[in-house]
Each structure stands twice: as structure tokens, then as C-alpha cells.
Design a protein around this motif. Structure first.
Motif, PDB file in Angstrom:
ATOM      1  N   LEU A  40      58.515  43.483  27.610  1.00 57.52           N
ATOM      2  CA  LEU A  40      57.508  43.330  28.668  1.00 57.52           C
ATOM      3  C   LEU A  40      56.649  44.586  28.813  1.00 57.52           C
ATOM      4  O   LEU A  40      57.171  45.701  28.920  1.00 57.52           O
ATOM      5  CB  LEU A  40      58.211  43.047  29.996  1.00 57.52           C
ATOM      6  CG  LEU A  40      57.293  42.937  31.225  1.00 57.52           C
ATOM      7  CD1 LEU A  40      56.508  41.642  31.197  1.00 57.52           C
ATOM      8  CD2 LEU A  40      58.122  43.032  32.510  1.00 57.52           C
ATOM      9  N   VAL A  41      55.352  44.403  28.812  1.00 55.67           N
ATOM     10  CA  VAL A  41      54.392  45.469  29.099  1.00 55.67           C
ATOM     11  C   VAL A  41      53.382  44.906  30.097  1.00 55.67           C
ATOM     12  O   VAL A  41      52.531  44.089  29.739  1.00 55.67           O
ATOM     13  CB  VAL A  41      53.662  45.967  27.830  1.00 55.67           C
ATOM     14  CG1 VAL A  41      52.655  47.059  28.197  1.00 55.67           C
ATOM     15  CG2 VAL A  41      54.660  46.486  26.797  1.00 55.67           C
ATOM     16  N   SER A  42      53.482  45.318  31.349  1.00 49.76           N
ATOM     17  CA  SER A  42      52.596  44.799  32.397  1.00 49.76           C
ATOM     18  C   SER A  42      51.245  45.507  32.351  1.00 49.76           C
ATOM     19  O   SER A  42      51.179  46.729  32.182  1.00 49.76           O
ATOM     20  CB  SER A  42      53.235  45.010  33.774  1.00 49.76           C
ATOM     21  OG  SER A  42      54.452  44.314  33.881  1.00 49.76           O
ATOM     22  N   ARG A  43      50.180  44.740  32.524  1.00 51.85           N
ATOM     23  CA  ARG A  43      48.843  45.334  32.613  1.00 51.85           C
ATOM     24  C   ARG A  43      48.665  46.008  33.969  1.00 51.85           C
ATOM     25  O   ARG A  43      49.194  45.520  34.979  1.00 51.85           O
ATOM     26  CB  ARG A  43      47.768  44.254  32.466  1.00 51.85           C
ATOM     27  CG  ARG A  43      47.642  43.639  31.093  1.00 51.85           C
ATOM     28  CD  ARG A  43      46.520  42.608  31.080  1.00 51.85           C
ATOM     29  NE  ARG A  43      45.220  43.204  31.380  1.00 51.85           N
ATOM     30  CZ  ARG A  43      44.144  42.508  31.757  1.00 51.85           C
ATOM     31  NH1 ARG A  43      44.232  41.194  31.903  1.00 51.85           N
ATOM     32  NH2 ARG A  43      43.005  43.117  32.003  1.00 51.85           N
ATOM     33  N   PRO A  44      47.921  47.100  34.041  1.00 50.02           N
ATOM     34  CA  PRO A  44      47.633  47.714  35.347  1.00 50.02           C
ATOM     35  C   PRO A  44      46.982  46.697  36.275  1.00 50.02           C
ATOM     36  O   PRO A  44      46.069  45.970  35.866  1.00 50.02           O
ATOM     37  CB  PRO A  44      46.672  48.846  34.996  1.00 50.02           C
ATOM     38  CG  PRO A  44      46.961  49.164  33.561  1.00 50.02           C
ATOM     39  CD  PRO A  44      47.326  47.850  32.922  1.00 50.02           C
ATOM     40  N   ILE A  45      47.446  46.633  37.505  1.00 52.99           N
ATOM     41  CA  ILE A  45      46.961  45.593  38.408  1.00 52.99           C
ATOM     42  C   ILE A  45      45.480  45.759  38.720  1.00 52.99           C
ATOM     43  O   ILE A  45      44.771  44.778  38.933  1.00 52.99           O
ATOM     44  CB  ILE A  45      47.808  45.552  39.696  1.00 52.99           C
ATOM     45  CG1 ILE A  45      47.533  44.247  40.453  1.00 52.99           C
ATOM     46  CG2 ILE A  45      47.589  46.795  40.557  1.00 52.99           C
ATOM     47  CD1 ILE A  45      48.587  43.891  41.485  1.00 52.99           C
ATOM     48  N   GLY A  46      44.989  47.008  38.703  1.00 51.36           N
ATOM     49  CA  GLY A  46      43.556  47.208  38.918  1.00 51.36           C
ATOM     50  C   GLY A  46      42.731  46.576  37.822  1.00 51.36           C
ATOM     51  O   GLY A  46      41.673  45.983  38.083  1.00 51.36           O
ATOM     52  N   ASP A  47      43.206  46.686  36.566  1.00 49.45           N
ATOM     53  CA  ASP A  47      42.502  46.064  35.438  1.00 49.45           C
ATOM     54  C   ASP A  47      42.525  44.537  35.551  1.00 49.45           C
ATOM     55  O   ASP A  47      41.529  43.860  35.267  1.00 49.45           O
ATOM     56  CB  ASP A  47      43.148  46.478  34.120  1.00 49.45           C
ATOM     57  CG  ASP A  47      42.950  47.953  33.800  1.00 49.45           C
ATOM     58  OD1 ASP A  47      42.228  48.627  34.555  1.00 49.45           O
ATOM     59  OD2 ASP A  47      43.537  48.427  32.803  1.00 49.45           O
ATOM     60  N   VAL A  48      43.679  44.002  35.947  1.00 53.36           N
ATOM     61  CA  VAL A  48      43.808  42.552  36.098  1.00 53.36           C
ATOM     62  C   VAL A  48      42.835  42.042  37.160  1.00 53.36           C
ATOM     63  O   VAL A  48      42.123  41.053  36.957  1.00 53.36           O
ATOM     64  CB  VAL A  48      45.247  42.158  36.466  1.00 53.36           C
ATOM     65  CG1 VAL A  48      45.331  40.661  36.783  1.00 53.36           C
ATOM     66  CG2 VAL A  48      46.208  42.505  35.333  1.00 53.36           C
ATOM     67  N   MET A  49      42.794  42.719  38.291  1.00 53.98           N
ATOM     68  CA  MET A  49      41.921  42.285  39.387  1.00 53.98           C
ATOM     69  C   MET A  49      40.439  42.443  39.021  1.00 53.98           C
ATOM     70  O   MET A  49      39.615  41.620  39.416  1.00 53.98           O
ATOM     71  CB  MET A  49      42.250  43.052  40.660  1.00 53.98           C
ATOM     72  CG  MET A  49      43.572  42.659  41.305  1.00 53.98           C
ATOM     73  SD  MET A  49      43.720  40.881  41.638  1.00 53.98           S
ATOM     74  CE  MET A  49      42.282  40.595  42.679  1.00 53.98           C
ATOM     75  N   GLN A  50      40.114  43.486  38.257  1.00 52.85           N
ATOM     76  CA  GLN A  50      38.725  43.652  37.841  1.00 52.85           C
ATOM     77  C   GLN A  50      38.297  42.526  36.914  1.00 52.85           C
ATOM     78  O   GLN A  50      37.191  41.980  37.039  1.00 52.85           O
ATOM     79  CB  GLN A  50      38.538  44.996  37.135  1.00 52.85           C
ATOM     80  CG  GLN A  50      37.080  45.314  36.784  1.00 52.85           C
ATOM     81  CD  GLN A  50      36.177  45.348  38.000  1.00 52.85           C
ATOM     82  OE1 GLN A  50      36.385  46.166  38.903  1.00 52.85           O
ATOM     83  NE2 GLN A  50      35.189  44.468  38.054  1.00 52.85           N
ATOM     84  N   GLU A  51      39.198  42.153  36.000  1.00 54.99           N
ATOM     85  CA  GLU A  51      38.899  41.022  35.111  1.00 54.99           C
ATOM     86  C   GLU A  51      38.739  39.739  35.916  1.00 54.99           C
ATOM     87  O   GLU A  51      37.821  38.947  35.669  1.00 54.99           O
ATOM     88  CB  GLU A  51      40.006  40.855  34.072  1.00 54.99           C
ATOM     89  CG  GLU A  51      39.738  39.709  33.112  1.00 54.99           C
ATOM     90  CD  GLU A  51      40.826  39.494  32.078  1.00 54.99           C
ATOM     91  OE1 GLU A  51      40.817  38.437  31.425  1.00 54.99           O
ATOM     92  OE2 GLU A  51      41.690  40.377  31.918  1.00 54.99           O
ATOM     93  N   ALA A  52      39.624  39.533  36.888  1.00 55.21           N
ATOM     94  CA  ALA A  52      39.540  38.335  37.721  1.00 55.21           C
ATOM     95  C   ALA A  52      38.209  38.301  38.481  1.00 55.21           C
ATOM     96  O   ALA A  52      37.553  37.251  38.570  1.00 55.21           O
ATOM     97  CB  ALA A  52      40.708  38.287  38.696  1.00 55.21           C
ATOM     98  N   GLU A  53      37.810  39.421  39.027  1.00 53.02           N
ATOM     99  CA  GLU A  53      36.524  39.501  39.748  1.00 53.02           C
ATOM    100  C   GLU A  53      35.358  39.171  38.834  1.00 53.02           C
ATOM    101  O   GLU A  53      34.441  38.424  39.210  1.00 53.02           O
ATOM    102  CB  GLU A  53      36.340  40.911  40.321  1.00 53.02           C
ATOM    103  CG  GLU A  53      36.730  41.063  41.770  1.00 53.02           C
ATOM    104  CD  GLU A  53      36.186  42.344  42.362  1.00 53.02           C
ATOM    105  OE1 GLU A  53      35.486  42.273  43.385  1.00 53.02           O
ATOM    106  OE2 GLU A  53      36.474  43.409  41.811  1.00 53.02           O
ATOM    107  N   ASN A  54      35.367  39.737  37.634  1.00 53.62           N
ATOM    108  CA  ASN A  54      34.285  39.480  36.676  1.00 53.62           C
ATOM    109  C   ASN A  54      34.203  37.994  36.327  1.00 53.62           C
ATOM    110  O   ASN A  54      33.111  37.427  36.209  1.00 53.62           O
ATOM    111  CB  ASN A  54      34.500  40.296  35.405  1.00 53.62           C
ATOM    112  CG  ASN A  54      34.282  41.784  35.607  1.00 53.62           C
ATOM    113  OD1 ASN A  54      33.664  42.197  36.591  1.00 53.62           O
ATOM    114  ND2 ASN A  54      34.803  42.596  34.705  1.00 53.62           N
ATOM    115  N   LEU A  55      35.366  37.374  36.167  1.00 52.20           N
ATOM    116  CA  LEU A  55      35.400  35.950  35.839  1.00 52.20           C
ATOM    117  C   LEU A  55      34.827  35.117  36.978  1.00 52.20           C
ATOM    118  O   LEU A  55      34.041  34.180  36.753  1.00 52.20           O
ATOM    119  CB  LEU A  55      36.830  35.515  35.530  1.00 52.20           C
ATOM    120  CG  LEU A  55      37.412  36.028  34.205  1.00 52.20           C
ATOM    121  CD1 LEU A  55      38.925  35.810  34.162  1.00 52.20           C
ATOM    122  CD2 LEU A  55      36.747  35.346  33.017  1.00 52.20           C
TER     123      LEU A  55
END
Length: 436
Positions: A161-176
Motif C-alpha cells: 500500500l502506498v497512499s497518495r497525499p490527501i491534498g493531491d487527491v482533493m486537488q484532482e477531485a476539484e479539477n475534475l
């Protein structure tokens, strides 16, 4: 100079699809064009699946077709982790990489199809290149898996398991969402374990601290004003925390939890996490909090050592649990899986027969549960409309794997629209409706 063109073949699960999207995004960012055909491409990338034998065969066939039609092929993905199989079958491939290997794929592309980057014209949208329709997208939050289920070889291909930084995940979600996405499908190998590898480290989104944890992520995604659907959620106790968010309407009341079996002995042989949990009690507790909850799951029939009595125990669990959406696979002895060495393997014809009996039992349950929705008014998301019939999905329906809601006389509604419909008819898998 015209842009060099890369053809792309993407096989496998949604996690592999996200890998494909990342590679395509990088290709476009560097100025490569994407070709829709073999003949027009200067090179072809094949993203493979290698989870079970049939997937391996499909991937090898796809590589062979690409070689025959184009001749220049780079292989990536889960089957790429078994490079010896690929190279023995297709020695003419240019390069072989494993899964989530964007950098390695790009290095191979640079070597075999060099292209000079032009920063003035080589642009990609902030959300990247997507292979899904514009109104929904997969949001991958982690790679790999810490479990060692005996029937699974994913960790050997995708690592721990390698979790993505939550800030990166949320930024991608916002962009989408800004790009028009109406539904985010959260995926990983083990969504419940998000953040375990980094001890739930605190990250930041919009200037606010937020823990790298499934519950915190679900809460944050729930603020974006779109459908949020959770997939691959192992039934740990921390799953209880997201059920109230579903009851409050923050995220969809939909849980994709792969239970795999009901017999404690078989679950132990499988080395399944949470194998000692009282799953039926957990399901009842979840539904007490969120009565509209839809539960999707997958199971394996004919696991090595499974007795007829243990299979009957599984059928009894199915009847008691009354799950909404269910898939069942006859056990497949995947090369490299430790379960293959277990004693008392179940004959193939028995595995297939049990899988068929399981699906017959579930079909009756599914038909009865969907019948109860007749007369209800549901909000649905439109996937397509040919003018005579529209295909949509309710909160209970994930794309590609669940049923659909068909709408008669749909008018001019468009993909990505939310509409209210009244359910008029149901069968074992789908609903039929009219616009309210």
C-alpha cells in the motif's frame, strides 16, 4: 513537424484505467498525439491485466494483435510484472514495464519514438486525459495492498500500500468537478486502509488540515456537490464511520465491500482481513443507520478445500444478508497464488456448478429487491440518450458493473444530466422508468 502518434489499448480494472489515463495525460503533455487506430499510429502501448488466467490470455491476444497490425508495441500493466511471460510469447515487443509505471513507459516511448516538446502548443486540461465519459471519473487514492490473500497476486504485481497525499487527491477531485464531472468513483486496492502506511498523516486542502484517512476523505469529497461512490472497501470497523455520512446525504449510500465468502474456515484459508468479523451483524447495523444503503460484493465459489456444507453456508449467508449487487467467480488457480498449494482442490466442474447455483440464488434476491422500487421516484444520472430510450443510473448503480435505469420517451435530456424518474418496472438486474 507533425506530432508523433501513439495508439493505446487499455485492459483490466478501473485501477488500470486510471494508470492508462495518467500515461495518456503525460503523452499529451509532451506533445504526442493519440491515434484511434493501429494503422495511423507510430507506436502502440498496451496496458495489460494479469489477475486471472482468462485476463492473461486476453492481454497476450491484445499484444499479438497490436504487433500484427502495427509492429511497434510497448507493454505495461499487471501482466508486465511477469515480463518473462510477455517476452516468451511476444519476443518482438519493444519494452515491458509493470503497473503504475508512467515514468518507465515514457522512457520507452522517448527511446523508440522521440518527439520534440513544444510548450506553446502541447497543452492538456487541468483534469488530465480521461477515458471515461465526461460526467464521471475514477479517483484513485492509493496503489498496492498490504494484504496477502492466498487467491490474489496483486501485491506481487502492484506492491504494498502506498497512499497518495490527501491534498493531491482533493486537488484532482476539484479539477475534475470544475471540468464537469458529476460523479467521482473512489478506487484503490483497499480503500478502507487509506493512510495506514503513513500513519494517517495530516495533509492540507484549501488551507485547512485534513487527515489522510477514508472518513476524512469522504467528508471532504462530500463538500464538492457531486455524487461520491466508494469502491473496494474492506469491512473493517472503521467502515462504520462512513455510514452516517451516507445517511446524511454527504456521499452516496453505496458500499462496494468484497466479502468473498461466509465460512470462517474458508475465510481463514483465504487470509482475508476481517475474517473474524460478524459480517451479518455489521450489515444489519449499517442498514439501521442508513436504510437506503446499497451493498455490492463479490464472492469466490469452489475455493480449495471448500466442502458442500461450507458452500451451503455461503448460500445461507446470501439469503440472510440480502445484498443488492453481487458477483461470483469460480475459483481460478492463478499462477503464483499460494492458494494453489492448499489441499483438497475442488474439481473444475464442481467450481463452475457452485458458481452457477450461487448466481441463481442471488438473481432471485436481486429481482425481489428491485421489485420493491416500483412506484418510487429516484434521481438518476443520464449516461446516454438515443432519442427513443435513455440509459441512466441511480445511486445504487455503479457504471459498467451494476444495472441500469432505462427511461422511455426521454426527450432531449443529455449525458451528465440529473433527472427525476418514476420506476414502472423491474427485472433481475435493471429498472425501467418514465420522467416525472
Amino acid at each position: 513537424m507533425p506530432a508523433k502518434k501513439v495508439g493505446f489499448v487499455s485492459l483490466g480494472c478501473p485501477k488500470a484505467l486510471v494508470d492508462s489515463e495518467r500515461i495518456l495525460t503525460q503523452l499529451r503533455a509532451e506533445g504526442y498525439a493519440i491515434s484511434p487506430s493501429y494503422t495511423d499510429a507510430d507506436l502502440v502501448v498496451v496496458n495489460t491485466c494479469g489477475f486471472i488466467d482468462s485476463a492473461v490470455a486476453e492481454s497476450l491476444d491484445a499484444i499479438g494483435e497490436a504487433l500484427a497490425e502495427n509492429g511497434k508495441v510497448i507493454v505495461t500493466g499487471c501482466l508486465g510484472a511477469k515480463s518473462d511471460i510477455v517476452k516468451q510469447t511476444h519476443p518482438k515487443v519493444l519494452a515491458v514495464t509493470g503497473p503504475h509505471a508512467t515514468d518507465e513507459v515514457m522512457r520507452a516511448v522517448h527511446k523508440h519514438l522521440p518527439h520534440k516538446h513544444n510548450p506553446h502548443i502541447d497543452l492538456v486540461p487541468p483534469q488530465g486525459i480521461k477515458l471515461t465519459p465526461k460526467h464521471y471519473a475514477y479517483l484513485k487514492i492509493a496503489e498496492g495492498c498490504n494484504h496477502r490473500c492466498t487467491f490474489c497476486i496483486i501485491p506481487s504485481m502492484r506492491g504494498d500500500l502506498v497512499s497518495r497525499p490527501i491534498g493531491d487527491v482533493m486537488q484532482e477531485a476539484e479539477n475534475l468537478v470544475k471540468a464537469g464531472v458529476k460523479e467521482l468513483l473512489v478506487i484503490s486496492q483497499d480503500t478502507s486502509a487509506y493512510g495506514v502506511d503513513i500513519k494517517y498523516r495530516t495533509g492540507f486542502w484549501g488551507g485547512k488540515p485534513i487527515k489522510t484517512r477514508m472518513t476524512a476523505l469522504a467528508q471532504a469529497l462530500g463538500e464538492l456537490g457531486v455524487w461520491v461512490r466508494l469502491h473496494y472497501v474492506y469491512p473493517y470497523p472503521n467502515v462504520d464511520e462512513v455510514i452516517p455520512l451516507m445517511a446524511e446525504g454527504k456521499i452516496l449510500p453505496y458500499l462496494d465491500a468484497p466479502f468473498q465468502h461466509a465460512s470462517p474456515r474458508i475465510l481463514k484459508l483465504m487470509k482475508r482481513p476481517a475474517n473474524s468479523e460478524n459480517t451479518l451483524a455489521r450489515i444489519k447495523a449499517w442498514r439501521a443507520i442508513c436504510p437506503e444503503l446499497t451493498i455490492r460484493s463479490t464472492f469466490i465459489a469452489g475455493f480449495p478445500g471448500e466442502t458442500e456444507a461450507e458452500f451451503e453456508e455461503l448460500l445461507a449467508f446470501l439469503e440472510e444478508a440480502q445484498l443488492d449487487r453481487v458477483g461470483c467467480f469460480a475459483y481460478s488457480p492463478v499462477e503464483g497464488a499460494t492458494a494453489n498449494a492448499l489441499p483438497d482442490p475442488v474439481p473444475e466442474e464442481v467450481r463452475e456448478e457452485r458458481q452457477a447455483r450461487f448466481m441463481q440464488a442471488q438473481e432471485k434476491i436481486s429481482k425481489a429487491r428491485l421489485k420493491k422500487k416500483i412506484g418510487q421516484t429516484l434521481t438518476v444520472l443520464i449516461d446516454s440518450n438515443d432519442g427513443k430510450k435513455a440509459v441512466a443510473r441511480s445511486y445504487a448503480d455503479a457504471p459498467e458493473i451494476d444495472g441500469s435505469v432505462f427511461i422511455s420517451k426521454p426527450g432531449d435530456i443529455k449525458p451528465g444530466d440529473f433527472v427525476q424518474v418514476e420506476i414502472t418496472r423491474a427485472d433481475a438486474h435493471d429498472l425501467y422508468s418514465k420522467i416525472v
